[in-house]
Design an enzyme around this catalytic site. Structure first.
Site, PDB file in Angstrom:
ATOM      1  N   THR A  14       0.838  -1.212   0.000  1.00  0.00           N
ATOM      2  CA  THR A  14       0.000   0.000   0.000  1.00  0.00           C
ATOM      3  C   THR A  14       0.874   1.264   0.000  1.00  0.00           C
ATOM      4  O   THR A  14       0.477   2.278  -0.582  1.00  0.00           O
ATOM      5  CB  THR A  14      -0.972   0.041   1.202  1.00  0.00           C
ATOM      6  OG1 THR A  14      -0.238   0.099   2.408  1.00  0.00           O
ATOM      7  CG2 THR A  14      -1.905  -1.151   1.200  1.00  0.00           C
ATOM      8  N   ASN A  15       2.034   1.192   0.613  1.00  0.00           N
ATOM      9  CA  ASN A  15       2.934   2.357   0.577  1.00  0.00           C
ATOM     10  C   ASN A  15       3.529   2.537  -0.815  1.00  0.00           C
ATOM     11  O   ASN A  15       3.702   3.673  -1.280  1.00  0.00           O
ATOM     12  CB  ASN A  15       4.029   2.231   1.638  1.00  0.00           C
ATOM     13  CG  ASN A  15       3.524   2.637   3.002  1.00  0.00           C
ATOM     14  OD1 ASN A  15       3.301   3.821   3.261  1.00  0.00           O
ATOM     15  ND2 ASN A  15       3.287   1.672   3.876  1.00  0.00           N
ATOM     16  N   MET A  91      10.747  -6.220   4.693  1.00  0.00           N
ATOM     17  CA  MET A  91      10.901  -6.864   6.001  1.00  0.00           C
ATOM     18  C   MET A  91      12.230  -7.604   6.152  1.00  0.00           C
ATOM     19  O   MET A  91      12.275  -8.731   6.634  1.00  0.00           O
ATOM     20  CB  MET A  91       9.732  -7.819   6.244  1.00  0.00           C
ATOM     21  CG  MET A  91       8.381  -7.145   6.207  1.00  0.00           C
ATOM     22  SD  MET A  91       8.253  -5.765   7.373  1.00  0.00           S
ATOM     23  CE  MET A  91       6.537  -5.311   7.160  1.00  0.00           C
ATOM     24  N   LEU A  94      18.985  -4.742   6.505  1.00  0.00           N
ATOM     25  CA  LEU A  94      20.139  -4.694   5.614  1.00  0.00           C
ATOM     26  C   LEU A  94      21.417  -4.476   6.427  1.00  0.00           C
ATOM     27  O   LEU A  94      21.411  -3.740   7.415  1.00  0.00           O
ATOM     28  CB  LEU A  94      19.942  -3.571   4.591  1.00  0.00           C
ATOM     29  CG  LEU A  94      18.760  -3.805   3.630  1.00  0.00           C
ATOM     30  CD1 LEU A  94      18.376  -2.518   2.914  1.00  0.00           C
ATOM     31  CD2 LEU A  94      19.081  -4.919   2.630  1.00  0.00           C
ATOM     32  N   HIS A 110       8.495   3.637   8.836  1.00  0.00           N
ATOM     33  CA  HIS A 110       8.267   2.782  10.016  1.00  0.00           C
ATOM     34  C   HIS A 110       6.962   3.228  10.687  1.00  0.00           C
ATOM     35  O   HIS A 110       6.752   4.431  10.889  1.00  0.00           O
ATOM     36  CB  HIS A 110       9.438   2.890  10.991  1.00  0.00           C
ATOM     37  CG  HIS A 110       9.258   1.997  12.174  1.00  0.00           C
ATOM     38  ND1 HIS A 110       9.474   0.631  12.102  1.00  0.00           N
ATOM     39  CD2 HIS A 110       8.833   2.249  13.428  1.00  0.00           C
ATOM     40  CE1 HIS A 110       9.185   0.096  13.272  1.00  0.00           C
ATOM     41  NE2 HIS A 110       8.799   1.047  14.098  1.00  0.00           N
ATOM     42  N   GLU A 148      23.289   1.616   9.538  1.00  0.00           N
ATOM     43  CA  GLU A 148      23.564   0.255  10.033  1.00  0.00           C
ATOM     44  C   GLU A 148      22.751  -0.095  11.282  1.00  0.00           C
ATOM     45  O   GLU A 148      22.691  -1.254  11.670  1.00  0.00           O
ATOM     46  CB  GLU A 148      25.074   0.081  10.285  1.00  0.00           C
ATOM     47  CG  GLU A 148      25.654   0.848  11.462  1.00  0.00           C
ATOM     48  CD  GLU A 148      25.813   2.346  11.209  1.00  0.00           C
ATOM     49  OE1 GLU A 148      25.500   2.830  10.102  1.00  0.00           O
ATOM     50  OE2 GLU A 148      26.235   3.043  12.158  1.00  0.00           O
ATOM     51  N   GLU A 178      -3.483   5.248   6.770  1.00  0.00           N
ATOM     52  CA  GLU A 178      -4.298   6.261   6.092  1.00  0.00           C
ATOM     53  C   GLU A 178      -3.897   7.685   6.480  1.00  0.00           C
ATOM     54  O   GLU A 178      -3.772   8.565   5.636  1.00  0.00           O
ATOM     55  CB  GLU A 178      -5.776   6.060   6.433  1.00  0.00           C
ATOM     56  CG  GLU A 178      -6.401   4.921   5.669  1.00  0.00           C
ATOM     57  CD  GLU A 178      -7.846   4.663   6.083  1.00  0.00           C
ATOM     58  OE1 GLU A 178      -8.456   3.769   5.495  1.00  0.00           O
ATOM     59  OE2 GLU A 178      -8.356   5.351   7.003  1.00  0.00           O
ATOM     60  N   ALA A 180      -1.126   8.721   8.256  1.00  0.00           N
ATOM     61  CA  ALA A 180       0.289   9.106   8.315  1.00  0.00           C
ATOM     62  C   ALA A 180       1.120   8.540   7.151  1.00  0.00           C
ATOM     63  O   ALA A 180       1.642   9.298   6.340  1.00  0.00           O
ATOM     64  CB  ALA A 180       0.883   8.671   9.653  1.00  0.00           C
ATOM     65  N   GLU A 181       1.198   7.218   7.040  1.00  0.00           N
ATOM     66  CA  GLU A 181       2.180   6.633   6.114  1.00  0.00           C
ATOM     67  C   GLU A 181       1.982   7.052   4.661  1.00  0.00           C
ATOM     68  O   GLU A 181       2.936   7.454   3.986  1.00  0.00           O
ATOM     69  CB  GLU A 181       2.131   5.102   6.202  1.00  0.00           C
ATOM     70  CG  GLU A 181       2.527   4.576   7.552  1.00  0.00           C
ATOM     71  CD  GLU A 181       2.660   3.058   7.573  1.00  0.00           C
ATOM     72  OE1 GLU A 181       3.294   2.480   6.680  1.00  0.00           O
ATOM     73  OE2 GLU A 181       2.109   2.435   8.496  1.00  0.00           O
TER      74      GLU A 181
END
Ligand code: GAR
Length: 201
Positions: A14-15, A91, A94, A110, A148, A178, A180-181
């Site tokens: 969705t993002n 998910m 790295l 996040h 890191e 809805e 915020a992201e």
């Protein structure tokens, strides 16, 4: 020249969709040229295909180790001339070896107000479960540069969202997405890609 963007995904996307929609409304000066998933079944891949964006799948299972997985990822990103990487529900943590190759060139969204409910083990619904279990009254979302330290890079933008009586993790997750992201990620992506464009990168 438009900043060449790769979006890394693992799930529903969705993002990613919010970024594609922003691009469609010319609110994104960069161009999403590639979507990479570490999960072959991610619905995000369908969203990318519908939008005519090239996709790739790179899994740890296939490559055996984190180092080999990241080497393949880097090869694909380099082949596509990627200048900005956006983690949109990706998910996988790295390594420092990977993140140090892209200083201030990797963004992550996040679903909490960092430094609350973040770091290793805090992803997806778990973040909202933790916020409800703690009993906070305000949560939200954060876009930050990736370094890191999991969820530890410089914060670019945050937006608060109120918790309501009777919220479940699922209801709260939806409200955070809805309110915020889906607003914050395209804005932050535009801010950073415009800066890179301005810097002639
Ligand atoms: C989003 O809520 C995103 O913030 C979160 O996973 C969801 C992915 O949804 N990311 C993390 O928890 C990263 N630590 P989407 O696939 O529909 O964009």
């Amino acid at each position: 020249m438009k900043t060449k963007i790769a979006v890394l995904v693992s799930g529903g996307g969705t993002n990613l969709q919010a970024l594609i929609d922003a691009q469609g409304k010319t609110l994104l000066s960069g161009e999403i040229v590639l979507v990479v998933s570490n999960n072959p079944g991610a619905y995000a891949l369908e969203r990318a295909k519908k939008a005519g964006i090239e996709t790739a799948v790179v899994t740890k299972k296939e490559w055996g180790s984190q180092a080999a997985f990241e080497a393949k990822l880097k090869e694909i990103l380099t082949d596509h001339g990627i200048q900005l990487i956006i983690l949109a529900g990706f998910m996988t943590i790295l390594s420092a070896e990977f993140t140090s190759c892209y200083p201030r060139r990797i963004l992550n969204i996040h679903p909490s107000l960092i430094p609350s409910f973040c770091g290793e083990g805090f992803y997806g619904l778990r973040v909202h479960q933790a916020a409800l279990a703690y009993g906070v009254k305000v949560t939200g979302a954060t876009v930050h540069f990736v370094n890191e330290i999991p969820d530890g890079g410089e914060i670019i933008a945050q937006k608060a969202v109120y918790i309501q009586p009777g919220d479940t993790p699922e209801i709260l997750q939806r409200r955070v997405m809805e309110q915020a992201e889906w607003v914050l990620l395209p804005q932050a992506a535009e801010q950073v890609s415009a800066e890179l464009c301005g810097a002639g990168v």
